[in-house]
Design a protein around this motif. Structure first.
Motif, PDB file in Angstrom:
ATOM      1  N   PRO A 168      32.521 -31.843 -23.075  1.00  0.00           N
ATOM      2  CA  PRO A 168      31.958 -32.542 -21.750  1.00  0.00           C
ATOM      3  C   PRO A 168      32.970 -32.362 -20.750  1.00  0.00           C
ATOM      4  O   PRO A 168      33.931 -32.837 -20.692  1.00  0.00           O
ATOM      5  N   PRO A 169      32.684 -31.946 -19.499  1.00  0.00           N
ATOM      6  CA  PRO A 169      33.242 -31.678 -18.437  1.00  0.00           C
ATOM      7  C   PRO A 169      33.443 -33.106 -17.327  1.00  0.00           C
ATOM      8  O   PRO A 169      34.518 -33.301 -16.950  1.00  0.00           O
ATOM      9  N   PHE A 170      32.652 -34.144 -17.814  1.00  0.00           N
ATOM     10  CA  PHE A 170      32.588 -35.369 -17.115  1.00  0.00           C
ATOM     11  C   PHE A 170      32.650 -36.307 -18.044  1.00  0.00           C
ATOM     12  O   PHE A 170      32.012 -36.428 -19.189  1.00  0.00           O
ATOM     13  N   VAL A 171      33.704 -36.958 -18.218  1.00  0.00           N
ATOM     14  CA  VAL A 171      34.024 -38.108 -19.214  1.00  0.00           C
ATOM     15  C   VAL A 171      34.266 -39.441 -18.421  1.00  0.00           C
ATOM     16  O   VAL A 171      34.368 -39.706 -17.167  1.00  0.00           O
ATOM     17  N   GLN A 172      33.668 -40.514 -19.156  1.00  0.00           N
ATOM     18  CA  GLN A 172      34.024 -41.838 -18.621  1.00  0.00           C
ATOM     19  C   GLN A 172      34.916 -42.595 -19.406  1.00  0.00           C
ATOM     20  O   GLN A 172      35.216 -42.593 -20.491  1.00  0.00           O
ATOM     21  N   ASP A 173      35.794 -43.354 -18.576  1.00  0.00           N
ATOM     22  CA  ASP A 173      36.858 -44.196 -19.180  1.00  0.00           C
ATOM     23  C   ASP A 173      36.363 -45.550 -19.839  1.00  0.00           C
ATOM     24  O   ASP A 173      35.051 -45.636 -19.668  1.00  0.00           O
ATOM     25  N   ALA A 174      37.207 -46.447 -20.152  1.00  0.00           N
ATOM     26  CA  ALA A 174      36.796 -47.780 -20.784  1.00  0.00           C
ATOM     27  C   ALA A 174      35.979 -48.427 -19.780  1.00  0.00           C
ATOM     28  O   ALA A 174      35.021 -49.316 -20.029  1.00  0.00           O
ATOM     29  N   ASP A 175      36.258 -48.304 -18.500  1.00  0.00           N
ATOM     30  CA  ASP A 175      35.607 -49.087 -17.577  1.00  0.00           C
ATOM     31  C   ASP A 175      34.238 -48.330 -17.068  1.00  0.00           C
ATOM     32  O   ASP A 175      33.620 -48.992 -16.035  1.00  0.00           O
ATOM     33  N   GLY A 176      33.867 -47.470 -17.579  1.00  0.00           N
ATOM     34  CA  GLY A 176      32.580 -46.732 -17.319  1.00  0.00           C
ATOM     35  C   GLY A 176      32.922 -45.706 -15.988  1.00  0.00           C
ATOM     36  O   GLY A 176      31.941 -44.980 -15.662  1.00  0.00           O
ATOM     37  N   ARG A 177      33.961 -45.415 -15.714  1.00  0.00           N
ATOM     38  CA  ARG A 177      34.275 -44.626 -14.380  1.00  0.00           C
ATOM     39  C   ARG A 177      34.384 -43.179 -14.790  1.00  0.00           C
ATOM     40  O   ARG A 177      35.029 -43.043 -15.893  1.00  0.00           O
ATOM     41  N   VAL A 178      33.843 -42.174 -14.006  1.00  0.00           N
ATOM     42  CA  VAL A 178      33.736 -40.836 -14.485  1.00  0.00           C
ATOM     43  C   VAL A 178      34.833 -40.127 -13.886  1.00  0.00           C
ATOM     44  O   VAL A 178      35.226 -40.048 -12.579  1.00  0.00           O
ATOM     45  N   SER A 179      35.251 -39.131 -14.533  1.00  0.00           N
ATOM     46  CA  SER A 179      36.331 -38.047 -14.076  1.00  0.00           C
ATOM     47  C   SER A 179      35.934 -36.672 -14.713  1.00  0.00           C
ATOM     48  O   SER A 179      35.248 -36.586 -15.740  1.00  0.00           O
ATOM     49  N   TYR A 180      36.469 -35.754 -13.914  1.00  0.00           N
ATOM     50  CA  TYR A 180      36.111 -34.227 -14.308  1.00  0.00           C
ATOM     51  C   TYR A 180      37.132 -33.752 -15.100  1.00  0.00           C
ATOM     52  O   TYR A 180      38.361 -33.706 -14.349  1.00  0.00           O
ATOM     53  N   VAL A 181      36.834 -33.331 -16.201  1.00  0.00           N
ATOM     54  CA  VAL A 181      37.908 -32.752 -17.033  1.00  0.00           C
ATOM     55  C   VAL A 181      37.788 -31.054 -17.390  1.00  0.00           C
ATOM     56  O   VAL A 181      38.651 -30.561 -18.072  1.00  0.00           O
ATOM     57  N   GLY A 182      36.573 -30.828 -16.657  1.00  0.00           N
ATOM     58  CA  GLY A 182      36.568 -29.226 -16.749  1.00  0.00           C
ATOM     59  C   GLY A 182      37.634 -28.398 -15.885  1.00  0.00           C
ATOM     60  O   GLY A 182      38.509 -29.148 -15.094  1.00  0.00           O
ATOM     61  N   ASP A 183      37.427 -27.374 -15.713  1.00  0.00           N
ATOM     62  CA  ASP A 183      38.303 -26.565 -14.730  1.00  0.00           C
ATOM     63  C   ASP A 183      37.465 -26.020 -13.648  1.00  0.00           C
ATOM     64  O   ASP A 183      36.127 -26.286 -13.438  1.00  0.00           O
ATOM     65  N   THR A 184      38.226 -25.206 -12.712  1.00  0.00           N
ATOM     66  CA  THR A 184      37.475 -24.865 -11.670  1.00  0.00           C
ATOM     67  C   THR A 184      37.061 -23.358 -11.412  1.00  0.00           C
ATOM     68  O   THR A 184      36.949 -22.789 -10.534  1.00  0.00           O
ATOM     69  N   GLY A 185      37.327 -22.751 -12.717  1.00  0.00           N
ATOM     70  CA  GLY A 185      36.924 -21.505 -12.866  1.00  0.00           C
ATOM     71  C   GLY A 185      35.310 -21.186 -12.537  1.00  0.00           C
ATOM     72  O   GLY A 185      34.387 -22.023 -13.002  1.00  0.00           O
ATOM     73  N   VAL A 186      34.876 -19.975 -12.249  1.00  0.00           N
ATOM     74  CA  VAL A 186      33.552 -19.740 -11.606  1.00  0.00           C
ATOM     75  C   VAL A 186      33.169 -18.452 -12.533  1.00  0.00           C
ATOM     76  O   VAL A 186      33.667 -17.628 -12.381  1.00  0.00           O
ATOM     77  N   LYS A 187      32.310 -18.931 -13.465  1.00  0.00           N
ATOM     78  CA  LYS A 187      31.608 -17.864 -14.387  1.00  0.00           C
ATOM     79  C   LYS A 187      30.828 -17.011 -13.447  1.00  0.00           C
ATOM     80  O   LYS A 187      30.125 -17.129 -12.683  1.00  0.00           O
ATOM     81  N   ALA A 188      30.866 -15.782 -13.852  1.00  0.00           N
ATOM     82  CA  ALA A 188      30.105 -14.714 -13.138  1.00  0.00           C
ATOM     83  C   ALA A 188      29.877 -13.318 -13.943  1.00  0.00           C
ATOM     84  O   ALA A 188      30.146 -13.132 -14.965  1.00  0.00           O
ATOM     85  N   GLN A 189      28.602 -12.809 -13.232  1.00  0.00           N
ATOM     86  CA  GLN A 189      27.968 -11.682 -14.219  1.00  0.00           C
ATOM     87  C   GLN A 189      28.090 -10.401 -13.150  1.00  0.00           C
ATOM     88  O   GLN A 189      27.837 -10.525 -11.918  1.00  0.00           O
ATOM     89  N   GLN A 190      28.452  -9.213 -13.936  1.00  0.00           N
ATOM     90  CA  GLN A 190      28.428  -7.877 -13.136  1.00  0.00           C
ATOM     91  C   GLN A 190      26.687  -7.654 -13.075  1.00  0.00           C
ATOM     92  O   GLN A 190      26.418  -6.814 -13.874  1.00  0.00           O
ATOM     93  N   VAL A 191      25.885  -7.961 -12.133  1.00  0.00           N
ATOM     94  CA  VAL A 191      24.578  -7.775 -12.010  1.00  0.00           C
ATOM     95  C   VAL A 191      24.156  -6.404 -11.652  1.00  0.00           C
ATOM     96  O   VAL A 191      23.123  -5.877 -11.558  1.00  0.00           O
TER      97      VAL A 191
END
Length: 306
Positions: free
Chosen positions: A144-167
């Protein structure tokens, strides 16, 4: 005389084989609907066909990539629509929460509904695709890219790569945006942080003027952050819509290109049935004549004495 008889026999046999070969060749052409059955029939046309078939295969890969990209973009569009609805409802609740006549219990009830929206948005942000991969985690799509800590606050743990397709040959299209670009989850006052701040302050009883000032300040900053987040989601949604429209255009271009390939192959390889049937009849007559001539040669007395 003996050599002459052998020569006649060989000539007759060669003629029979040649006529039979031509007869079978035309039969294959008629059954296949193609003038060029084997590369030797027309090397130039056969070579062209190989090149066109390779081009068709590449175009089919692009078509498959467009299907995959469209699926991802359509799913992202659905998530963005749901997220927009959540944000609109949250903004309405924050306006209600600013009413000075509300009691602590009233504000707590609003906070409970906001918490439901908060959890709903986390669920949307952690949406998965049809292959069980997280849609908005960039290339880190196994968790999961978004996780909650013990206080319920959310942080982003994914990366900033952008998936692309040769269309298409000259188009590498981003097929899904990463979560950071959509929800802007960071350590500053982003969508999730704004909602969590509002939820926490609404759960806290208001004590005196300082408490009311703090409530107003948090609600104002949260409302502003929600407005910015809403605008950002709309912007991403517009980008997704533009990409979907572009895929429709590329589909038309690809279909036209495929039709052009088929026309080229038809012009160079397809059979003229009228001519083929005429040739088939002619070769049949020739084969029958060659068969009769071969039988006549076999009946020669000198041949039989050899």
């Amino acid at each position: 005389m003996r050599i002459s008889t052998i020569t006649m026999y060989e000539q007759s046999l060669n003629s029979l084989n040649r006529q039979q070969g031509e007869f079978l060749k035309i039969g294959q052409q008629i059954s296949s609907g193609r003038r060029v059955v084997n590369p030797s029939d027309d090397p130039q046309a056969a070579s062209l066909a190989v090149g066109v078939d390779q081009a068709k295969a590449v175009d089919q890969q692009y078509a498959n990539a467009r299907v995959s990209a469209r699926n991802s973009l359509s799913q992202q569009e659905s998530v963005l629509n749901s997220s927009s609805d959540f944000i609109v409802r949250a903004r309405t609740l924050l306006v209600q929460a600013g009413n000075g006549t509300l009691s602590d219990a009233d504000r707590d009830a609003i906070g409970q509904e906001l918490n439901g929206i908060y959890q709903g948005l986390v669920g949307q942000a952690n949406s998965m695709d049809g292959n069980g991969r997280y849609l908005f985690g960039g290339y880190r799509d196994g968790t999961p890219p978004f996780v909650q800590d013990a206080d319920g606050r959310v942080s982003y743990v994914g990366d900033t790569g952008v998936k692309a397709q040769q269309v298409d040959s000259a188009r590498l299209m981003p097929s899904v945006d990463h979560g950071q670009a959509i929800f802007r989850s960071s350590e500053d006052a982003d969508l999730f942080a704004a909602l969590k701040d509002a939820i926490d302050v609404l759960a806290t009883p208001v004590d005196g003027e300082a408490g009311r000032d703090n409530l107003r300040s948090v609600l104002a900053s949260s409302s502003k952050a929600l407005d910015n987040s809403f605008d950002n989601v709309l912007s991403v949604r517009a980008s997704v819509g533009a990409r979907l429209n572009e895929l429709d255009v590329l589909d038309v271009v690809g279909d036209n290109r495929m039709l052009n390939y088929e026309q080229i192959l038809s012009e160079r390889l397809d059979l003229d049935y009228n001519k083929a049937i005429s040739d088939y009849t002619l070769r049949q007559v020739g084969l029958q004549a060659a068969q009769k001539a071969f039988v006549d040669v076999q009946k020669l007395s000198l041949f039989n004495l050899m």
